[in-house]
Design a protein around this motif. Structure first.
Motif, PDB file in Angstrom:
ATOM      1  N   SER A 194       0.820  -1.208   0.000  1.00 36.07           N
ATOM      2  CA  SER A 194       0.000   0.000   0.000  1.00 36.07           C
ATOM      3  C   SER A 194       0.860   1.267   0.000  1.00 36.07           C
ATOM      4  CB  SER A 194      -0.930   0.004   1.209  1.00 36.07           C
ATOM      5  OG  SER A 194      -0.180   0.094   2.397  1.00 36.07           O
ATOM      6  N   ASP A 195       2.093   1.181   0.471  1.00 37.47           N
ATOM      7  CA  ASP A 195       2.989   2.338   0.458  1.00 37.47           C
ATOM      8  C   ASP A 195       3.646   2.550  -0.900  1.00 37.47           C
ATOM      9  OD1 ASP A 195       2.438   2.856   3.067  1.00 37.47           O
ATOM     10  OD2 ASP A 195       4.228   1.865   3.852  1.00 37.47           O
ATOM     11  N   ALA A 196       3.615   1.572  -1.745  1.00 38.21           N
ATOM     12  CA  ALA A 196       4.268   1.671  -3.056  1.00 38.21           C
ATOM     13  C   ALA A 196       3.254   2.155  -4.084  1.00 38.21           C
ATOM     14  CB  ALA A 196       4.844   0.326  -3.446  1.00 38.21           C
ATOM     15  N   HIS A 197       2.974   3.443  -4.101  1.00 40.15           N
ATOM     16  CA  HIS A 197       1.960   4.010  -4.990  1.00 40.15           C
ATOM     17  C   HIS A 197       2.399   3.999  -6.446  1.00 40.15           C
ATOM     18  CE1 HIS A 197      -0.290   5.250  -1.515  1.00 40.15           C
ATOM     19  NE2 HIS A 197       0.796   5.838  -1.027  1.00 40.15           N
ATOM     20  N   ALA A 198       3.634   4.355  -6.721  1.00 40.06           N
ATOM     21  CA  ALA A 198       4.090   4.466  -8.099  1.00 40.06           C
ATOM     22  C   ALA A 198       4.651   3.154  -8.640  1.00 40.06           C
ATOM     23  CB  ALA A 198       5.162   5.550  -8.205  1.00 40.06           C
ATOM     24  N   ALA A 199       4.804   2.177  -7.827  1.00 44.43           N
ATOM     25  CA  ALA A 199       5.408   0.922  -8.264  1.00 44.43           C
ATOM     26  C   ALA A 199       4.346   0.006  -8.847  1.00 44.43           C
ATOM     27  CB  ALA A 199       6.109   0.236  -7.107  1.00 44.43           C
ATOM     28  N   SER A 200       4.583  -0.436 -10.047  1.00 43.89           N
ATOM     29  CA  SER A 200       3.711  -1.447 -10.651  1.00 43.89           C
ATOM     30  C   SER A 200       4.631  -2.535 -11.192  1.00 43.89           C
ATOM     31  CB  SER A 200       2.841  -0.848 -11.752  1.00 43.89           C
ATOM     32  OG  SER A 200       3.654  -0.310 -12.759  1.00 43.89           O
ATOM     33  N   GLY A 201       4.880  -3.523 -10.369  1.00 46.97           N
ATOM     34  CA  GLY A 201       5.841  -4.559 -10.722  1.00 46.97           C
ATOM     35  C   GLY A 201       5.188  -5.741 -11.406  1.00 46.97           C
ATOM     36  N   ASP A 202       5.991  -6.718 -11.677  1.00 54.30           N
ATOM     37  CA  ASP A 202       5.545  -7.967 -12.276  1.00 54.30           C
ATOM     38  C   ASP A 202       4.611  -8.676 -11.288  1.00 54.30           C
ATOM     39  OD1 ASP A 202       5.377 -10.126 -13.986  1.00 54.30           O
ATOM     40  OD2 ASP A 202       7.234 -11.048 -13.255  1.00 54.30           O
ATOM     41  N   PRO A 203       3.474  -9.232 -11.740  1.00 54.52           N
ATOM     42  CA  PRO A 203       2.561  -9.896 -10.804  1.00 54.52           C
ATOM     43  C   PRO A 203       3.208 -11.064 -10.054  1.00 54.52           C
ATOM     44  CG  PRO A 203       1.495  -9.557 -12.908  1.00 54.52           C
ATOM     45  CD  PRO A 203       2.911  -9.150 -13.078  1.00 54.52           C
ATOM     46  N   ALA A 204       4.152 -11.746 -10.668  1.00 52.39           N
ATOM     47  CA  ALA A 204       4.815 -12.859  -9.986  1.00 52.39           C
ATOM     48  C   ALA A 204       5.650 -12.351  -8.813  1.00 52.39           C
ATOM     49  CB  ALA A 204       5.690 -13.626 -10.965  1.00 52.39           C
ATOM     50  N   VAL A 205       6.326 -11.241  -9.009  1.00 51.69           N
ATOM     51  CA  VAL A 205       7.144 -10.667  -7.937  1.00 51.69           C
ATOM     52  C   VAL A 205       6.234 -10.159  -6.825  1.00 51.69           C
ATOM     53  CG1 VAL A 205       8.782  -8.841  -7.346  1.00 51.69           C
ATOM     54  CG2 VAL A 205       9.016 -10.077  -9.501  1.00 51.69           C
ATOM     55  N   THR A 206       5.123  -9.520  -7.204  1.00 52.92           N
ATOM     56  CA  THR A 206       4.171  -9.030  -6.209  1.00 52.92           C
ATOM     57  C   THR A 206       3.596 -10.180  -5.397  1.00 52.92           C
ATOM     58  OG1 THR A 206       3.598  -7.237  -7.728  1.00 52.92           O
ATOM     59  CG2 THR A 206       2.099  -7.629  -5.899  1.00 52.92           C
ATOM     60  N   HIS A 207       3.286 -11.271  -6.070  1.00 49.24           N
ATOM     61  CA  HIS A 207       2.751 -12.444  -5.390  1.00 49.24           C
ATOM     62  C   HIS A 207       3.792 -13.027  -4.428  1.00 49.24           C
ATOM     63  CE1 HIS A 207       0.193 -15.899  -4.770  1.00 49.24           C
ATOM     64  NE2 HIS A 207       1.204 -16.703  -5.066  1.00 49.24           N
ATOM     65  N   LEU A 208       5.043 -13.084  -4.854  1.00 47.98           N
ATOM     66  CA  LEU A 208       6.117 -13.608  -4.008  1.00 47.98           C
ATOM     67  C   LEU A 208       6.323 -12.731  -2.777  1.00 47.98           C
ATOM     68  CD1 LEU A 208       8.470 -15.629  -3.603  1.00 47.98           C
ATOM     69  CD2 LEU A 208       9.887 -14.023  -4.884  1.00 47.98           C
ATOM     70  N   VAL A 209       6.307 -11.434  -2.969  1.00 48.35           N
ATOM     71  CA  VAL A 209       6.487 -10.517  -1.844  1.00 48.35           C
ATOM     72  C   VAL A 209       5.312 -10.624  -0.880  1.00 48.35           C
ATOM     73  CG1 VAL A 209       6.620  -8.077  -1.210  1.00 48.35           C
ATOM     74  CG2 VAL A 209       7.993  -8.939  -3.094  1.00 48.35           C
ATOM     75  N   GLU A 210       4.096 -10.771  -1.406  1.00 46.41           N
ATOM     76  CA  GLU A 210       2.924 -10.915  -0.543  1.00 46.41           C
ATOM     77  C   GLU A 210       3.011 -12.198   0.276  1.00 46.41           C
ATOM     78  OE1 GLU A 210      -0.514 -10.046   1.395  1.00 46.41           O
ATOM     79  OE2 GLU A 210       0.691  -8.757   0.124  1.00 46.41           O
ATOM     80  N   ARG A 211       3.457 -13.292  -0.339  1.00 43.52           N
ATOM     81  CA  ARG A 211       3.642 -14.554   0.397  1.00 43.52           C
ATOM     82  C   ARG A 211       4.686 -14.404   1.493  1.00 43.52           C
ATOM     83  NH1 ARG A 211       1.132 -19.606  -0.402  1.00 43.52           N
ATOM     84  NH2 ARG A 211       0.158 -19.580  -2.431  1.00 43.52           N
ATOM     85  N   LEU A 212       5.776 -13.711   1.172  1.00 44.59           N
ATOM     86  CA  LEU A 212       6.837 -13.482   2.150  1.00 44.59           C
ATOM     87  C   LEU A 212       6.313 -12.653   3.320  1.00 44.59           C
ATOM     88  CD1 LEU A 212       9.838 -13.773   2.889  1.00 44.59           C
ATOM     89  CD2 LEU A 212      10.247 -11.681   1.612  1.00 44.59           C
ATOM     90  N   ARG A 213       5.504 -11.614   3.031  1.00 44.34           N
ATOM     91  CA  ARG A 213       4.925 -10.786   4.089  1.00 44.34           C
ATOM     92  C   ARG A 213       3.994 -11.603   4.977  1.00 44.34           C
ATOM     93  NH1 ARG A 213       0.574  -8.368   5.488  1.00 44.34           N
ATOM     94  NH2 ARG A 213      -0.601  -8.921   3.639  1.00 44.34           N
ATOM     95  N   GLN A 214       3.199 -12.473   4.365  1.00 44.04           N
ATOM     96  CA  GLN A 214       2.284 -13.319   5.148  1.00 44.04           C
ATOM     97  C   GLN A 214       3.069 -14.305   6.014  1.00 44.04           C
ATOM     98  OE1 GLN A 214      -0.243 -15.171   2.295  1.00 44.04           O
ATOM     99  NE2 GLN A 214      -1.488 -13.325   1.956  1.00 44.04           N
ATOM    100  N   PHE A 215       4.154 -14.830   5.466  1.00 39.40           N
ATOM    101  CA  PHE A 215       4.988 -15.773   6.226  1.00 39.40           C
ATOM    102  C   PHE A 215       5.623 -15.080   7.427  1.00 39.40           C
ATOM    103  CE2 PHE A 215       9.187 -17.681   6.987  1.00 39.40           C
ATOM    104  CZ  PHE A 215       8.779 -18.948   7.376  1.00 39.40           C
ATOM    105  N   LEU A 216       6.101 -13.857   7.234  1.00 35.45           N
ATOM    106  CA  LEU A 216       6.736 -13.140   8.328  1.00 35.45           C
ATOM    107  C   LEU A 216       5.725 -12.641   9.358  1.00 35.45           C
ATOM    108  CD1 LEU A 216       9.398 -11.102   6.370  1.00 35.45           C
ATOM    109  CD2 LEU A 216       9.769 -13.114   7.786  1.00 35.45           C
TER     110      LEU A 216
END
Length: 68
Positions: free
Chosen positions: A44-66
């Motif tokens: 939610s803090d990354a307003h201007a960032a529009s990355g690859d959906p796979a990378v976004t999915h990986l980061v979201e999984r990592l956040r949920q794991f942590l």
């Protein structure tokens, strides 16, 4: 007149080098890494960032794991 040499009070070590790190030598890089990682983990803090959906999915999984 030649100068006298002082005898050694302890034997010379020929083994490995004894290196000790201070507490801040590990704490500061760790703190910097965490500070740089936090904006990535909160999408939610990354307003201007529009990355690859796979990378976004990986980061979201990592956040949920942590979070657990």
């Amino acid at each position: 007149m030649p100068a006298r040499t002082h005898p050694r009070t302890h034997p010379v070590t020929t083994g490995g080098v004894d290196i000790r790190l201070r507490w801040w030598a590990l704490a500061l890089p760790t703190l910097a890494f965490v500070a740089l990682l936090m904006p990535i983990l909160n999408p939610s803090d990354a307003h201007a960032a529009s990355g690859d959906p796979a990378v976004t999915h990986l980061v979201e999984r990592l956040r949920q794991f942590l979070a657990h």
